[in-house]
Design a protein around this motif. Structure first.
Motif, PDB file in Angstrom:
ATOM      1  N   GLY A  85       0.796  -1.222   0.000  1.00 43.13           N
ATOM      2  CA  GLY A  85       0.000   0.000   0.000  1.00 43.13           C
ATOM      3  C   GLY A  85       0.826   1.268   0.000  1.00 43.13           C
ATOM      4  O   GLY A  85       0.379   2.306   0.466  1.00 43.13           O
ATOM      5  N   VAL A  86       2.034   1.183  -0.537  1.00 42.87           N
ATOM      6  CA  VAL A  86       2.925   2.341  -0.553  1.00 42.87           C
ATOM      7  C   VAL A  86       2.274   3.506  -1.290  1.00 42.87           C
ATOM      8  O   VAL A  86       2.279   4.636  -0.819  1.00 42.87           O
ATOM      9  N   ALA A  87       1.690   3.234  -2.450  1.00 43.12           N
ATOM     10  CA  ALA A  87       1.094   4.309  -3.247  1.00 43.12           C
ATOM     11  C   ALA A  87      -0.040   4.995  -2.496  1.00 43.12           C
ATOM     12  O   ALA A  87      -0.231   6.202  -2.629  1.00 43.12           O
ATOM     13  N   VAL A  88      -0.762   4.258  -1.699  1.00 41.08           N
ATOM     14  CA  VAL A  88      -1.872   4.819  -0.931  1.00 41.08           C
ATOM     15  C   VAL A  88      -1.365   5.778   0.132  1.00 41.08           C
ATOM     16  O   VAL A  88      -1.990   6.793   0.421  1.00 41.08           O
ATOM     17  N   ARG A  89      -0.211   5.465   0.711  1.00 45.51           N
ATOM     18  CA  ARG A  89       0.322   6.271   1.799  1.00 45.51           C
ATOM     19  C   ARG A  89       1.274   7.378   1.355  1.00 45.51           C
ATOM     20  O   ARG A  89       1.801   8.103   2.179  1.00 45.51           O
ATOM     21  N   LEU A  90       1.509   7.488   0.054  1.00 43.41           N
ATOM     22  CA  LEU A  90       2.408   8.538  -0.413  1.00 43.41           C
ATOM     23  C   LEU A  90       1.834   9.910  -0.085  1.00 43.41           C
ATOM     24  O   LEU A  90       0.645  10.146  -0.217  1.00 43.41           O
ATOM     25  N   CYS A  98       6.562  11.406  -8.189  1.00 39.87           N
ATOM     26  CA  CYS A  98       6.454  10.198  -9.014  1.00 39.87           C
ATOM     27  C   CYS A  98       5.827  10.519 -10.367  1.00 39.87           C
ATOM     28  O   CYS A  98       6.226   9.953 -11.388  1.00 39.87           O
ATOM     29  N   ALA A  99       4.858  11.423 -10.391  1.00 38.49           N
ATOM     30  CA  ALA A  99       4.222  11.817 -11.653  1.00 38.49           C
ATOM     31  C   ALA A  99       5.203  12.556 -12.551  1.00 38.49           C
ATOM     32  O   ALA A  99       5.154  12.442 -13.781  1.00 38.49           O
ATOM     33  N   ARG A 120      15.195   8.130  -5.189  1.00 41.88           N
ATOM     34  CA  ARG A 120      15.220   6.789  -5.787  1.00 41.88           C
ATOM     35  C   ARG A 120      14.362   5.822  -4.968  1.00 41.88           C
ATOM     36  O   ARG A 120      13.606   5.027  -5.520  1.00 41.88           O
ATOM     37  N   GLN A 121      14.460   5.887  -3.644  1.00 42.84           N
ATOM     38  CA  GLN A 121      13.653   5.005  -2.784  1.00 42.84           C
ATOM     39  C   GLN A 121      12.159   5.235  -3.019  1.00 42.84           C
ATOM     40  O   GLN A 121      11.395   4.288  -3.165  1.00 42.84           O
ATOM     41  N   ILE A 122      11.763   6.492  -3.033  1.00 40.72           N
ATOM     42  CA  ILE A 122      10.343   6.829  -3.195  1.00 40.72           C
ATOM     43  C   ILE A 122       9.840   6.384  -4.569  1.00 40.72           C
ATOM     44  O   ILE A 122       8.834   5.680  -4.682  1.00 40.72           O
ATOM     45  N   VAL A 123      10.541   6.790  -5.610  1.00 35.95           N
ATOM     46  CA  VAL A 123      10.098   6.506  -6.977  1.00 35.95           C
ATOM     47  C   VAL A 123      10.164   5.008  -7.275  1.00 35.95           C
ATOM     48  O   VAL A 123       9.215   4.434  -7.836  1.00 35.95           O
ATOM     49  N   ASP A 124      11.248   4.358  -6.892  1.00 38.30           N
ATOM     50  CA  ASP A 124      11.396   2.935  -7.196  1.00 38.30           C
ATOM     51  C   ASP A 124      10.359   2.083  -6.472  1.00 38.30           C
ATOM     52  O   ASP A 124       9.818   1.134  -7.038  1.00 38.30           O
ATOM     53  N   THR A 125      10.080   2.408  -5.227  1.00 40.87           N
ATOM     54  CA  THR A 125       9.072   1.668  -4.480  1.00 40.87           C
ATOM     55  C   THR A 125       7.701   1.833  -5.122  1.00 40.87           C
ATOM     56  O   THR A 125       6.957   0.868  -5.303  1.00 40.87           O
ATOM     57  N   TYR A 126       7.383   3.046  -5.507  1.00 39.44           N
ATOM     58  CA  TYR A 126       6.113   3.328  -6.160  1.00 39.44           C
ATOM     59  C   TYR A 126       6.010   2.579  -7.493  1.00 39.44           C
ATOM     60  O   TYR A 126       4.992   1.933  -7.786  1.00 39.44           O
ATOM     61  N   GLN A 127       7.074   2.633  -8.291  1.00 36.68           N
ATOM     62  CA  GLN A 127       7.041   1.965  -9.583  1.00 36.68           C
ATOM     63  C   GLN A 127       6.964   0.452  -9.452  1.00 36.68           C
ATOM     64  O   GLN A 127       6.269  -0.204 -10.214  1.00 36.68           O
ATOM     65  N   ARG A 128       7.640  -0.107  -8.471  1.00 39.22           N
ATOM     66  CA  ARG A 128       7.586  -1.567  -8.258  1.00 39.22           C
ATOM     67  C   ARG A 128       6.173  -1.995  -7.902  1.00 39.22           C
ATOM     68  O   ARG A 128       5.666  -2.997  -8.405  1.00 39.22           O
TER      69      ARG A 128
END
Length: 144
Positions: A85-90, A98-99, A120-128
């Motif tokens: 649920g990373v994207a939900v909690r961003l 990320c956009a 990198r942590q934020i974007v990569d986690t979201y993309q994964r």
């Protein structure tokens, strides 16, 4: 909520409702559902829950068991990927970042005042997470 905990006595109220044949995973899910409800209340962590708090705990435990059994009925027998649920909690900032991401971590790091490693942590986690969600939508990848 992070400084609260579930006492053994509070957990015992849920455990008293466990059914014969419940797997460890089923118990773990019931525990997670129950803990999420209990920890929202400032009374969480009570060593001897009685009275109104004891009644509320019994109601929450019954609700969690009903939810678990419904989940088993609806999703049981197949594999279910449960994302973190990373994207939900961003945060709004993280979603915006990320956009805007176009492969250049350094530019975003400068723009948002963060290190490249953090971007990198934020974007990569979201993309994964988005990748894994899309994979489950591929034909033939359903749990049926």
């Amino acid at each position: 909520m992070s400084d609260r905990h579930l006492s053994a006595a509070e957990l015992a109220i849920l455990e008293a409702l466990y059914l014969d044949g419940m797997t460890e995973d089923m118990r773990d899910i019931a525990h997670c559902l129950y803990e999420a409800l209990v920890l929202q209340d400032e009374r969480a962590g009570c060593a001897a829950p009685t009275g109104e708090w004891g009644q509320k705990l019994r109601a929450m435990a019954a609700q969690c068991m009903a939810q678990l059994l419904h989940l088993c009925e609806q999703k049981g027998g197949g594999q279910v990927y449960l994302p973190k649920g990373v994207a939900v909690r961003l945060s709004l900032r993280d979603r915006e970042m990320c956009a805007k991401f176009r492969g250049d971590y350094r530019t975003l790091a400068r723009e948002y005042g963060l290190t490249e490693v953090r971007v990198r942590q934020i974007v990569d986690t979201y993309q994964r997470e988005r990748f894994l969600r899309r994979q489950s939508d591929l034909p033939g990848m359903d749990a049926a």
